[in-house]
Design a protein around this motif. Structure first.
Motif, PDB file in Angstrom:
ATOM      1  N   HIS A  66       0.815  -1.218   0.000  1.00 38.02           N
ATOM      2  CA  HIS A  66       0.000   0.000   0.000  1.00 38.02           C
ATOM      3  C   HIS A  66       0.850   1.271   0.000  1.00 38.02           C
ATOM      4  O   HIS A  66       0.550   2.234  -0.715  1.00 38.02           O
ATOM      5  CB  HIS A  66      -0.921  -0.013   1.212  1.00 38.02           C
ATOM      6  N   THR A  67       1.906   1.297   0.800  1.00 35.95           N
ATOM      7  CA  THR A  67       2.733   2.502   0.913  1.00 35.95           C
ATOM      8  C   THR A  67       3.315   2.916  -0.431  1.00 35.95           C
ATOM      9  O   THR A  67       3.258   4.088  -0.826  1.00 35.95           O
ATOM     10  CB  THR A  67       3.871   2.267   1.925  1.00 35.95           C
ATOM     11  N   TYR A  68       3.872   1.951  -1.165  1.00 33.38           N
ATOM     12  CA  TYR A  68       4.514   2.276  -2.442  1.00 33.38           C
ATOM     13  C   TYR A  68       3.475   2.558  -3.524  1.00 33.38           C
ATOM     14  O   TYR A  68       3.730   3.352  -4.437  1.00 33.38           O
ATOM     15  CB  TYR A  68       5.457   1.143  -2.842  1.00 33.38           C
ATOM     16  N   VAL A  69       2.308   1.923  -3.411  1.00 34.68           N
ATOM     17  CA  VAL A  69       1.216   2.214  -4.344  1.00 34.68           C
ATOM     18  C   VAL A  69       0.740   3.651  -4.143  1.00 34.68           C
ATOM     19  O   VAL A  69       0.554   4.404  -5.113  1.00 34.68           O
ATOM     20  CB  VAL A  69       0.059   1.219  -4.125  1.00 34.68           C
ATOM     21  N   GLU A  70       0.522   4.032  -2.892  1.00 33.87           N
ATOM     22  CA  GLU A  70       0.066   5.387  -2.603  1.00 33.87           C
ATOM     23  C   GLU A  70       1.092   6.415  -3.061  1.00 33.87           C
ATOM     24  O   GLU A  70       0.738   7.463  -3.610  1.00 33.87           O
ATOM     25  CB  GLU A  70      -0.191   5.539  -1.106  1.00 33.87           C
TER      26      GLU A  70
END
Length: 301
Positions: free
Chosen positions: A188-192
């Motif tokens: 999620h962190t890298y997607v966001e």
């Protein structure tokens, strides 16, 4: 010549007198005083030293044991404190208030357009996100399937918010153990970040976000790639960015690596087209086999 054996330590008088063949004493007897000193292991000072050394040994051993217990206790408290901080940061970062309000506004706009089915679908996705955050608030890990489910709901809501300005694909190269535990927000962190810093400012072409999951020799490979404007250009648009998400993941990795010989690795690569122009960013996270998430976890799990 005379020999005395096994004389005990102490003071002695050795007396001698002359006797002829008939047994008659001749002259005065004479004597020699002498002392046999005890061996050092029989002296009082030796046993005093032994007692003192024994007492010192038990004192130092007790001190070291107590010190080790205090150290372990403080490490446990510090570890629990760090986990609590990570959990709090994770909760705050997963469902940003701005994201929630904007998502609700987007759903409200769909309702106004009288598309109740679509609005309900996205409302369910938002509720799923919030439920996942609340149910996993006391954890720093979750299964890979839960992480991907969270990310998929998040991306579909983001597509609604931004008018389908980007597409995304989640590609799982089998075999991959979807029940495998991973650090929470590891995808999620890298997607966001890819959306916020790369795709939202993309004007020249349709945005594309690709999430590739594979596993080889027990090592889990997570790849997040976008065709956005790149990190250097993104700094012009996001000069106030705090980098909170990446900071949280850095805390995660540093904390978890303490319990493992093989570490989690994260590599960020800037992509360029044939004209050497920025063409996006690729993030690759490698999680080794048997990675432990706490010091007591069985390595075979």
């Amino acid at each position: 010549s005379v020999t005395y054996q096994n004389l005990q330590a102490g003071n002695y008088l050795f007396r001698v007198r002359a006797v002829d063949s008939k047994g008659s004493v001749k002259g005065e007897s004479t004597g020699l005083n002498f002392t046999i000193k005890p061996p050092f292991w029989q002296t009082w000072w030796f046993w005093l030293i032994v007692v003192l050394l024994t007492a010192a040994f038990f004192f130092i051993s007790g001190y070291l044991v107590m010190n080790q217990r205090r150290k372990a206790y403080h490490e446990k408290i510090e570890s629990e404190k760090k986990i609590a901080e990570l959990q709090l940061l994770a909760i705050r970062n997963q469902i940003d208030p701005h994201f929630t309000f904007n998502a609700m506004n987007s759903i409200a706009s769909v309702i106004l357009k009288d598309d109740k089915t679509k609005a309900y679908s996205f409302f369910v996705k938002l509720s799923n996100l919030i439920r996942q955050v609340l149910t996993s608030s006391d954890k720093i890990t979750r299964s890979l399937s839960e992480e991907l489910y969270f990310v998929q709901n998040f991306l579909e809501i983001e597509k609604l918010r931004f008018g389908n300005s980007f597409e995304f694909v989640i590609n799982i190269v089998q075999p991959v153990d979807l029940n495998r535990e991973v650090p929470k927000m590891v995808v999620h962190t890298y997607v966001e970040n890819a959306l916020k810093h790369g795709l939202y400012n993309q004007k020249d072409r349709a945005g594309l976000l690709a999430i590739n999951i594979s596993e080889a020799d027990g090592v889990l490979r997570i790849e997040v790639e976008d065709n956005g404007i790149g990190r250097e250009k993104a700094k012009e648009f996001n000069h106030r960015s705090t980098g909170k998400g990446l900071m949280i993941m850095s805390f995660y990795y540093n904390y978890l690596d303490r319990y493992n010989d093989q570490k989690i690795t994260c590599r960020v690569t800037d992509l360029y087209d044939e004209n050497n122009q920025p063409a996006g960013t690729r993030v690759i996270v490698m999680i080794p086999e048997g990675f432990r998430y706490n010091p007591k976890q069985d390595e075979t799990k």
